[in-house]
Design a protein around this motif. Sequence first.
Motif, PDB file in Angstrom:
ATOM      1  N   TYR A  31      -2.777 -29.647 -16.381  1.00  0.00           N
ATOM      2  CA  TYR A  31      -2.948 -29.430 -17.948  1.00  0.00           C
ATOM      3  C   TYR A  31      -2.743 -31.110 -18.641  1.00  0.00           C
ATOM      4  CZ  TYR A  31      -2.442 -28.663 -22.927  1.00  0.00           C
ATOM      5  OH  TYR A  31      -2.343 -28.797 -24.526  1.00  0.00           O
ATOM      6  N   PHE A  32      -1.661 -31.633 -18.099  1.00  0.00           N
ATOM      7  CA  PHE A  32      -1.396 -33.050 -18.286  1.00  0.00           C
ATOM      8  C   PHE A  32      -2.490 -33.914 -17.928  1.00  0.00           C
ATOM      9  CE2 PHE A  32       0.450 -37.165 -17.040  1.00  0.00           C
ATOM     10  CZ  PHE A  32       0.505 -37.794 -18.484  1.00  0.00           C
ATOM     11  N   THR A  33      -3.036 -33.796 -16.711  1.00  0.00           N
ATOM     12  CA  THR A  33      -4.320 -34.562 -16.064  1.00  0.00           C
ATOM     13  C   THR A  33      -5.419 -34.398 -16.748  1.00  0.00           C
ATOM     14  OG1 THR A  33      -3.202 -34.608 -13.791  1.00  0.00           O
ATOM     15  CG2 THR A  33      -5.481 -35.031 -13.925  1.00  0.00           C
ATOM     16  N   ARG A  34      -5.688 -33.260 -17.213  1.00  0.00           N
ATOM     17  CA  ARG A  34      -7.173 -32.954 -18.195  1.00  0.00           C
ATOM     18  C   ARG A  34      -6.765 -33.496 -19.429  1.00  0.00           C
ATOM     19  NH1 ARG A  34      -6.160 -27.581 -16.130  1.00  0.00           N
ATOM     20  NH2 ARG A  34      -5.390 -27.056 -18.186  1.00  0.00           N
ATOM     21  N   PHE A  35      -5.723 -33.339 -20.016  1.00  0.00           N
ATOM     22  CA  PHE A  35      -5.567 -34.062 -21.557  1.00  0.00           C
ATOM     23  C   PHE A  35      -5.722 -35.570 -21.240  1.00  0.00           C
ATOM     24  CE2 PHE A  35      -2.384 -36.588 -24.207  1.00  0.00           C
ATOM     25  CZ  PHE A  35      -2.725 -35.890 -25.335  1.00  0.00           C
ATOM     26  N   PHE A  36      -4.961 -36.250 -20.397  1.00  0.00           N
ATOM     27  CA  PHE A  36      -5.032 -37.524 -20.348  1.00  0.00           C
ATOM     28  C   PHE A  36      -6.465 -38.191 -19.919  1.00  0.00           C
ATOM     29  CE2 PHE A  36      -4.382 -41.853 -18.066  1.00  0.00           C
ATOM     30  CZ  PHE A  36      -3.326 -42.412 -18.974  1.00  0.00           C
ATOM     31  N   LYS A  37      -6.946 -37.542 -18.874  1.00  0.00           N
ATOM     32  CA  LYS A  37      -8.456 -37.847 -18.699  1.00  0.00           C
ATOM     33  C   LYS A  37      -9.316 -37.739 -19.967  1.00  0.00           C
ATOM     34  CE  LYS A  37     -12.219 -37.807 -15.533  1.00  0.00           C
ATOM     35  NZ  LYS A  37     -12.595 -37.045 -14.138  1.00  0.00           N
ATOM     36  N   LYS A  38      -9.098 -36.808 -20.725  1.00  0.00           N
ATOM     37  CA  LYS A  38      -9.997 -36.592 -22.066  1.00  0.00           C
ATOM     38  C   LYS A  38      -9.614 -37.619 -22.967  1.00  0.00           C
ATOM     39  CE  LYS A  38     -11.555 -33.424 -25.769  1.00  0.00           C
ATOM     40  NZ  LYS A  38     -11.067 -32.006 -26.074  1.00  0.00           N
ATOM     41  N   GLN A  39      -8.415 -38.219 -23.125  1.00  0.00           N
ATOM     42  CA  GLN A  39      -8.022 -39.162 -24.121  1.00  0.00           C
ATOM     43  C   GLN A  39      -8.334 -40.640 -23.490  1.00  0.00           C
ATOM     44  OE1 GLN A  39      -7.288 -36.784 -26.709  1.00  0.00           O
ATOM     45  NE2 GLN A  39      -6.610 -38.709 -27.314  1.00  0.00           N
ATOM     46  N   VAL A  40      -8.253 -40.784 -22.299  1.00  0.00           N
ATOM     47  CA  VAL A  40      -8.097 -42.008 -21.848  1.00  0.00           C
ATOM     48  C   VAL A  40      -9.351 -42.532 -21.056  1.00  0.00           C
ATOM     49  CG1 VAL A  40      -6.882 -43.876 -20.238  1.00  0.00           C
ATOM     50  CG2 VAL A  40      -5.776 -42.222 -21.752  1.00  0.00           C
ATOM     51  N   GLY A  41      -9.987 -41.375 -20.402  1.00  0.00           N
ATOM     52  CA  GLY A  41     -11.257 -41.756 -19.667  1.00  0.00           C
ATOM     53  C   GLY A  41     -11.011 -41.761 -18.314  1.00  0.00           C
ATOM     54  N   SER A  42      -9.997 -41.667 -17.722  1.00  0.00           N
ATOM     55  CA  SER A  42      -9.393 -41.716 -16.294  1.00  0.00           C
ATOM     56  C   SER A  42      -8.270 -40.642 -16.176  1.00  0.00           C
ATOM     57  CB  SER A  42      -9.080 -43.124 -15.704  1.00  0.00           C
ATOM     58  OG  SER A  42      -7.696 -43.606 -16.335  1.00  0.00           O
ATOM     59  N   THR A  43      -8.069 -40.438 -14.663  1.00  0.00           N
ATOM     60  CA  THR A  43      -6.987 -39.761 -14.553  1.00  0.00           C
ATOM     61  C   THR A  43      -5.607 -40.448 -14.557  1.00  0.00           C
ATOM     62  OG1 THR A  43      -6.771 -40.185 -12.166  1.00  0.00           O
ATOM     63  CG2 THR A  43      -8.342 -38.369 -12.986  1.00  0.00           C
TER      64      THR A  43
ATOM     65  N   GLY B 134      -5.362 -34.642 -35.698  1.00  0.00           N
ATOM     66  CA  GLY B 134      -4.980 -33.944 -34.435  1.00  0.00           C
ATOM     67  C   GLY B 134      -5.316 -35.300 -33.523  1.00  0.00           C
ATOM     68  N   GLU B 135      -6.067 -36.106 -33.746  1.00  0.00           N
ATOM     69  CA  GLU B 135      -6.417 -37.222 -32.692  1.00  0.00           C
ATOM     70  C   GLU B 135      -5.385 -38.045 -33.086  1.00  0.00           C
ATOM     71  OE1 GLU B 135      -8.977 -39.103 -29.981  1.00  0.00           O
ATOM     72  OE2 GLU B 135      -8.845 -37.187 -30.700  1.00  0.00           O
ATOM     73  N   VAL B 136      -4.801 -38.466 -34.042  1.00  0.00           N
ATOM     74  CA  VAL B 136      -3.880 -39.353 -34.259  1.00  0.00           C
ATOM     75  C   VAL B 136      -2.448 -38.986 -33.319  1.00  0.00           C
ATOM     76  CG1 VAL B 136      -2.047 -40.361 -36.136  1.00  0.00           C
ATOM     77  CG2 VAL B 136      -4.291 -39.802 -36.728  1.00  0.00           C
ATOM     78  N   ILE B 137      -2.315 -37.574 -33.299  1.00  0.00           N
ATOM     79  CA  ILE B 137      -1.020 -37.098 -32.705  1.00  0.00           C
ATOM     80  C   ILE B 137      -1.556 -37.312 -31.061  1.00  0.00           C
ATOM     81  CG2 ILE B 137       0.172 -34.984 -32.078  1.00  0.00           C
ATOM     82  CD1 ILE B 137      -0.665 -34.098 -34.940  1.00  0.00           C
ATOM     83  N   ARG B 138      -2.668 -36.825 -30.752  1.00  0.00           N
ATOM     84  CA  ARG B 138      -3.062 -37.085 -29.228  1.00  0.00           C
ATOM     85  C   ARG B 138      -2.958 -38.729 -28.844  1.00  0.00           C
ATOM     86  NH1 ARG B 138      -6.405 -32.975 -31.117  1.00  0.00           N
ATOM     87  NH2 ARG B 138      -8.130 -34.074 -31.539  1.00  0.00           N
ATOM     88  N   ASN B 139      -3.446 -39.292 -29.616  1.00  0.00           N
ATOM     89  CA  ASN B 139      -3.451 -40.938 -29.401  1.00  0.00           C
ATOM     90  C   ASN B 139      -2.115 -41.132 -29.370  1.00  0.00           C
ATOM     91  OD1 ASN B 139      -6.161 -40.973 -29.414  1.00  0.00           O
ATOM     92  ND2 ASN B 139      -6.175 -42.135 -31.549  1.00  0.00           N
ATOM     93  N   ARG B 140      -1.067 -40.702 -29.935  1.00  0.00           N
ATOM     94  CA  ARG B 140       0.446 -41.158 -29.697  1.00  0.00           C
ATOM     95  C   ARG B 140       0.851 -40.589 -28.363  1.00  0.00           C
ATOM     96  NH1 ARG B 140       3.996 -43.094 -28.062  1.00  0.00           N
ATOM     97  NH2 ARG B 140       5.976 -43.827 -29.236  1.00  0.00           N
ATOM     98  N   ILE B 141       0.683 -39.313 -28.011  1.00  0.00           N
ATOM     99  CA  ILE B 141       1.039 -38.805 -26.692  1.00  0.00           C
ATOM    100  C   ILE B 141       0.295 -39.699 -25.533  1.00  0.00           C
ATOM    101  CG2 ILE B 141       1.151 -36.713 -25.370  1.00  0.00           C
ATOM    102  CD1 ILE B 141       0.560 -35.207 -28.076  1.00  0.00           C
ATOM    103  N   ALA B 142      -0.958 -40.145 -25.619  1.00  0.00           N
ATOM    104  CA  ALA B 142      -1.680 -40.833 -24.570  1.00  0.00           C
ATOM    105  C   ALA B 142      -0.902 -42.064 -24.394  1.00  0.00           C
ATOM    106  CB  ALA B 142      -3.041 -40.862 -24.915  1.00  0.00           C
TER     107      ALA B 142
ATOM    108  N   LYS C 185       5.561 -41.877 -39.041  1.00  0.00           N
ATOM    109  CA  LYS C 185       6.783 -41.902 -38.669  1.00  0.00           C
ATOM    110  C   LYS C 185       7.282 -40.469 -37.990  1.00  0.00           C
ATOM    111  CE  LYS C 185       8.625 -44.954 -42.265  1.00  0.00           C
ATOM    112  NZ  LYS C 185       9.249 -45.141 -43.635  1.00  0.00           N
ATOM    113  N   LEU C 186       6.893 -39.291 -38.462  1.00  0.00           N
ATOM    114  CA  LEU C 186       7.107 -37.842 -37.881  1.00  0.00           C
ATOM    115  C   LEU C 186       6.690 -37.781 -36.382  1.00  0.00           C
ATOM    116  CD1 LEU C 186       6.495 -35.603 -40.889  1.00  0.00           C
ATOM    117  CD2 LEU C 186       8.705 -35.977 -40.012  1.00  0.00           C
ATOM    118  N   ILE C 187       5.443 -38.320 -36.347  1.00  0.00           N
ATOM    119  CA  ILE C 187       4.638 -38.271 -35.025  1.00  0.00           C
ATOM    120  C   ILE C 187       5.566 -39.194 -34.123  1.00  0.00           C
ATOM    121  CG2 ILE C 187       2.912 -39.161 -33.605  1.00  0.00           C
ATOM    122  CD1 ILE C 187       1.231 -38.773 -36.011  1.00  0.00           C
ATOM    123  N   GLU C 188       6.256 -40.275 -34.403  1.00  0.00           N
ATOM    124  CA  GLU C 188       6.915 -41.195 -33.727  1.00  0.00           C
ATOM    125  C   GLU C 188       8.088 -40.448 -33.196  1.00  0.00           C
ATOM    126  OE1 GLU C 188       7.318 -44.476 -31.441  1.00  0.00           O
ATOM    127  OE2 GLU C 188       5.681 -43.943 -32.870  1.00  0.00           O
ATOM    128  N   LYS C 189       8.700 -39.565 -33.897  1.00  0.00           N
ATOM    129  CA  LYS C 189      10.180 -38.683 -33.762  1.00  0.00           C
ATOM    130  C   LYS C 189       9.665 -37.470 -32.823  1.00  0.00           C
ATOM    131  CE  LYS C 189      12.915 -40.490 -37.505  1.00  0.00           C
ATOM    132  NZ  LYS C 189      12.002 -41.482 -38.129  1.00  0.00           N
TER     133      LYS C 189
END
Length: 291
Positions: free
Chosen positions: A267-279, A231-239, A192-196
């Motif tokens: 920075y956003f592009t690098r983050f997204f590619k690492k999490q999702v596998g594409s730009t 940390g991965e739970v947080i990054r997954n929600r941002i992605a 719930k905290l992540i969601e907010k």
Amino acid sequence: MKAAIPIYDICSLTQRQDDLLISRFAPYLKSHRNLHLAHKHSFYHLVFFTQGDGSQTIDFKQVPVKPFQIYFMIPGQVHNWAFRGKVDGYIINFSVPFFQSFLLKANYLEDFPFFTGIVADSVIDVPAGMQQQITGLFEQLIHETEEPKPLADDMVRSIMLQLFIAIARLGFTSVNKTIPSYNYTLLRSFQKLIEKNYATLRLPKQYAELLYITPNHLNALCNDVLGIPAGEVIRNRIALEAKRLLINNDLTVQEIANQLNFADNSYFTRFFKKQVGSTPEEFRKTTNSHD
């Protein structure tokens, strides 16, 4: 340029001001053929299939459609259908305020495991021994809306709560066998905290502080229950939010990066590619080509 992804409220689906829509699914689907394309809802949405085949995609995760399956969605999730053959069942759409005036605890629905926005927890196969009970509750809801009597809305709310509790008991039974109740409550509080705060708080230690536990405790909890670190739970929600925003072509990648509080586009592009596998651009192109 392709139009922004549509966001539907209940009024746009019923042509009237309302907080609730309850219907059998086949006529609803016939009236809203456009919903096979990706769209968002501003309301809670659930469907109980009694007949059907094909698939649906919820927040970019595809799941098969089958009889006696029920799924739950919270406002803001992205959704589309790909049915095969005849599909029927029941649908309920209800607004965020629908229960708030009825229940003293305004965020009561958030405690149900299927209203977390986590796809794996929100698509549930109803076991054979419960199918008659769940179908009966939906039939009661249809009857109450087709032949309204005094206090009809409160009766509808009470039947819906019976439905939610019956389905939640399935999940709680399996959860409670492996997860102590304290840990389950703590994990839900973290989610719930992540969601907010996902756009502003990125570090597990920030959430651990809000939860009055150590970062090591939070990491151990997430690893034990979810199989991934905090940390991965947080990054997954941002992605996930980035994906939801990217299917709206009215927003540039830079605007999305700004909205999610990334220092710059690269920075956003690098983050997204690492999490999702594409730009972000590749994801946008691939997703739009599927519509």
